[in-house]
Motif scaffolding. Sequence first.
Motif, mmCIF file in Angstrom:
data_model
loop_
_atom_site.group_PDB
_atom_site.id
_atom_site.type_symbol
_atom_site.label_atom_id
_atom_site.label_comp_id
_atom_site.label_asym_id
_atom_site.label_seq_id
_atom_site.Cartn_x
_atom_site.Cartn_y
_atom_site.Cartn_z
ATOM 1 N N SER A 35 0.826 -1.207 0.000
ATOM 2 C CA SER A 35 0.000 0.000 0.000
ATOM 3 C C SER A 35 0.858 1.254 0.000
ATOM 4 O O SER A 35 2.051 1.212 0.319
ATOM 5 N N VAL A 48 -3.662 5.913 1.188
ATOM 6 C CA VAL A 48 -3.939 6.384 -0.171
ATOM 7 C C VAL A 48 -4.546 5.252 -1.006
ATOM 8 O O VAL A 48 -5.651 5.372 -1.529
ATOM 9 N N VAL A 49 -3.797 4.174 -1.130
ATOM 10 C CA VAL A 49 -4.255 3.067 -1.970
ATOM 11 C C VAL A 49 -3.480 1.812 -1.610
ATOM 12 O O VAL A 49 -2.318 1.883 -1.211
ATOM 13 N N ILE A 51 -3.019 -2.679 -2.636
ATOM 14 C CA ILE A 51 -3.314 -3.758 -3.573
ATOM 15 C C ILE A 51 -2.807 -5.064 -2.988
ATOM 16 O O ILE A 51 -1.708 -5.139 -2.422
ATOM 17 N N SER A 57 -7.683 -4.065 -5.356
ATOM 18 C CA SER A 57 -7.208 -2.769 -4.896
ATOM 19 C C SER A 57 -8.268 -2.030 -4.089
ATOM 20 O O SER A 57 -9.461 -2.248 -4.266
ATOM 21 N N VAL A 58 -7.789 -1.191 -3.209
ATOM 22 C CA VAL A 58 -8.627 -0.329 -2.381
ATOM 23 C C VAL A 58 -8.058 1.075 -2.475
ATOM 24 O O VAL A 58 -6.845 1.251 -2.315
ATOM 25 N N LEU A 59 -8.915 2.055 -2.727
ATOM 26 C CA LEU A 59 -8.459 3.434 -2.842
ATOM 27 C C LEU A 59 -9.202 4.324 -1.861
ATOM 28 O O LEU A 59 -10.390 4.126 -1.602
ATOM 29 N N LYS A 64 -9.801 8.552 -5.426
ATOM 30 C CA LYS A 64 -10.394 7.468 -6.212
ATOM 31 C C LYS A 64 -10.501 7.794 -7.693
ATOM 32 O O LYS A 64 -10.347 6.915 -8.545
ATOM 33 N N ASN A 68 -4.324 5.525 -9.205
ATOM 34 C CA ASN A 68 -4.516 4.101 -9.420
ATOM 35 C C ASN A 68 -3.259 3.368 -8.978
ATOM 36 O O ASN A 68 -2.184 3.974 -8.854
ATOM 37 N N ILE A 69 -3.393 2.073 -8.762
ATOM 38 C CA ILE A 69 -2.263 1.275 -8.313
ATOM 39 C C ILE A 69 -2.172 0.028 -9.176
ATOM 40 O O ILE A 69 -3.182 -0.519 -9.615
ATOM 41 N N LEU A 80 2.305 3.498 -8.078
ATOM 42 C CA LEU A 80 1.219 4.425 -7.775
ATOM 43 C C LEU A 80 1.145 5.429 -8.918
ATOM 44 O O LEU A 80 2.073 6.199 -9.133
ATOM 45 N N GLU A 105 -6.668 -0.267 4.983
ATOM 46 C CA GLU A 105 -6.584 1.184 5.121
ATOM 47 C C GLU A 105 -5.915 1.650 6.415
ATOM 48 O O GLU A 105 -5.577 2.829 6.557
#
Length: 123
Positions: A35, A48-49, A51, A57-59, A64, A68-69, A80, A105
């Motif tokens: 992350s 931030v983000v 994977i 992935s989580v943003l 958002k 992107n990751i 990133l 997160e």
Amino acid sequence: QVQLVETGGGLVQAGASLRLSCVASARTNIVYTMSWFRQAPGREREFVVGITWSGKSVLADSVKDRFNISRDNVKNVVYLHMNNLKADDTAVYYCAAKGSAVRVESTQGYKIWGQGTQVTVSS
């Protein structure tokens, strides 16, 4: 001990794009989730983000539509991708790794952190 090394930070103008890279020195279960967090002066470190190894992935809501990751498990690297950067994105960006996909997160549970790379967005 697995190490994470971030590269790609710098000074850009608002609206520009930037790509950060984070390379892990080894492929182990410790880097199941990788992350990015960031910390601006006087503020707490924020997610931030992230994977997972499988590519989920989580943003954060604040990025958002712009960030992107992506991840290359063969090269042990996570990227990133930051687009339409704003002055509020100015911070030190940290790469972190943990051995599960629980509470991605939260800073809790991340065992390994990189040294950070500075991103400065001028308006």
